[in-house]
Enzyme design. Sequence first.
Site, PDB file in Angstrom:
ATOM      1  N   LYS A 267       0.865  -1.185   0.000  1.00  0.00           N
ATOM      2  CA  LYS A 267       0.000   0.000   0.000  1.00  0.00           C
ATOM      3  C   LYS A 267       0.898   1.230   0.000  1.00  0.00           C
ATOM      4  O   LYS A 267       1.957   1.223   0.655  1.00  0.00           O
ATOM      5  CB  LYS A 267      -0.886  -0.036   1.252  1.00  0.00           C
ATOM      6  CG  LYS A 267      -1.879   1.108   1.382  1.00  0.00           C
ATOM      7  CD  LYS A 267      -2.794   0.891   2.586  1.00  0.00           C
ATOM      8  CE  LYS A 267      -3.813   1.998   2.748  1.00  0.00           C
ATOM      9  NZ  LYS A 267      -4.724   1.752   3.894  1.00  0.00           N
TER      10      LYS A 267
ATOM     11  N   SER B  26      -9.665   1.846   2.872  1.00  0.00           N
ATOM     12  CA  SER B  26      -8.786   2.651   2.062  1.00  0.00           C
ATOM     13  C   SER B  26      -7.758   1.834   1.266  1.00  0.00           C
ATOM     14  O   SER B  26      -7.184   2.349   0.307  1.00  0.00           O
ATOM     15  CB  SER B  26      -8.050   3.644   2.957  1.00  0.00           C
ATOM     16  OG  SER B  26      -7.210   2.963   3.857  1.00  0.00           O
TER      17      SER B  26
ATOM     18  N   SER C  68      -9.812  -0.748   6.989  1.00  0.00           N
ATOM     19  CA  SER C  68      -9.256  -0.566   5.644  1.00  0.00           C
ATOM     20  C   SER C  68      -8.600  -1.782   5.025  1.00  0.00           C
ATOM     21  O   SER C  68      -8.241  -1.753   3.853  1.00  0.00           O
ATOM     22  CB  SER C  68      -8.245   0.580   5.648  1.00  0.00           C
ATOM     23  OG  SER C  68      -8.946   1.779   5.522  1.00  0.00           O
TER      24      SER C  68
END
Length: 472
Positions: free
Chosen positions: A76, A151, A175
Amino acid sequence: MTQFDTLTEVQENLKNGAFTCAQMIEAFLERIEKHQNLNAFVEVYAHDARSRATVIDAKLKHGTAGKLAGLVVGLKDNIVYRGHKVTAASKMLEGFESLFSATVVERLLEEDAIIIGRLNCDEFAMGSANKFSHYGPVKNPLNLKKVPGGSSGGSAAAVAAGLCHAALGSDTGGSIRQPASFTGTIGFKPTYGRVSRHGLIAFASSFDQIGPFARSLENINLLYETMAGPDDYDNTVSQKEVETVPPEQNEKPRKIAYFKDALTSEHIDKEVKEATFEFIEDLKAKGHTVTGIEFPLLDYLVPIYYILTTAEASSNLARYDGIHFGYRSENAHDLESTYKLSRTEGFGAEVKRRILLGTFVLSSGYYEAYYGKAQKARRLVSDKTKAIFEEYDFILSPTTPHAAFDISAESTDPTKMYLEDIFTVHANITGIPSVSLPLFQNSKKLPFGMQFSANSFQEADLLNFAKNFINK
Ligand code: GLN
């Protein structure tokens, strides 16, 4: 090239010469190229991945390769990797290159995982749809009109589309688990303090946790076990020894609780509700005890989460001032305008909303009314949760109130979006480990996950229990 969900299969093929790491990387790079429309990757480390693959092929030949040799992982875009750019999907950090690697990255590299690139996400990990990214929205590979969740939407989409074997995400309020639910992948948030956050760009420090996405429990377990454990660079990590997940499946009957009121709420999709009740019946038929319990603090979970995380974010994000880090406005002419213009131009709307909210709840006169009260409520939730685990092994809920929604759905009311997190924030407020398992599909063929949470530091038991539902 075949998509392998487990590292065992990959390593068998590497061993018997079906392909080399170098060939496998070429196949992944091609696939990434083909799936560019997903917008999952912010940057692909083609050169790096190729040269590491060659090194690892040689190590495999000499029998010196680490235990993750052959595992291709995406990061990420809020986990730092030395010599590589990282932006938390924000204009604020455009061009920023990290001088060091996150502990989790070091540990994966030490075991010879190959890092293939960095993945799109919501700006500073704030969001539930991956629509708040400086790089534009990520698409759900299962239906391009749908969001992949957020997210960590890029991580989930990349794993679901087979653009890497596994990915790392961060979970502050869901997330990892929510995008896992929307993309039919497994997403795991370890206990707060189990995995080092050194090198994770902070959102809300008393909630943030790094964890893996994968298409098999085997890969989840391997990544978890490699990353977990004490780290001199992060003193919030527990010194407790990391328990490995036992290889044999534990089939003994367990005691499982679910929050009765959570499943009667009108916000939950009918199909999700029905599937959950069916699942509960299934569990009972297998001999487990499943009990609907009262949890009177349920309505406070989302407010507690949004008061405390915005407060922490407003403090964490103060460092982006146009001087120390990142973007500096070209229109600034003195110190004050440097601060003001850099932050105004560098942050997106959702991040600004949270900084404003966080600054408000911390401001004198309101501090006790909001921040102080939310802290106390957090303690009550934790105490009540601890008491539940004195009686039960796991807490069960759907991961999300519904399956993935349309990318084009207008989100004019931010509080509506915040309700997306209704099932996931409990684990972050209390710090407990929680996993989303891809067990269901709705009538439109969209997946949704079931979530199991366990008491703090019980990840080995939790992940072992998950083997009852996922056989790889
Ligand atoms: N959707 C939640 C939020 O917007 C969760 C974010 C996260 O876990 N990073 O805050």
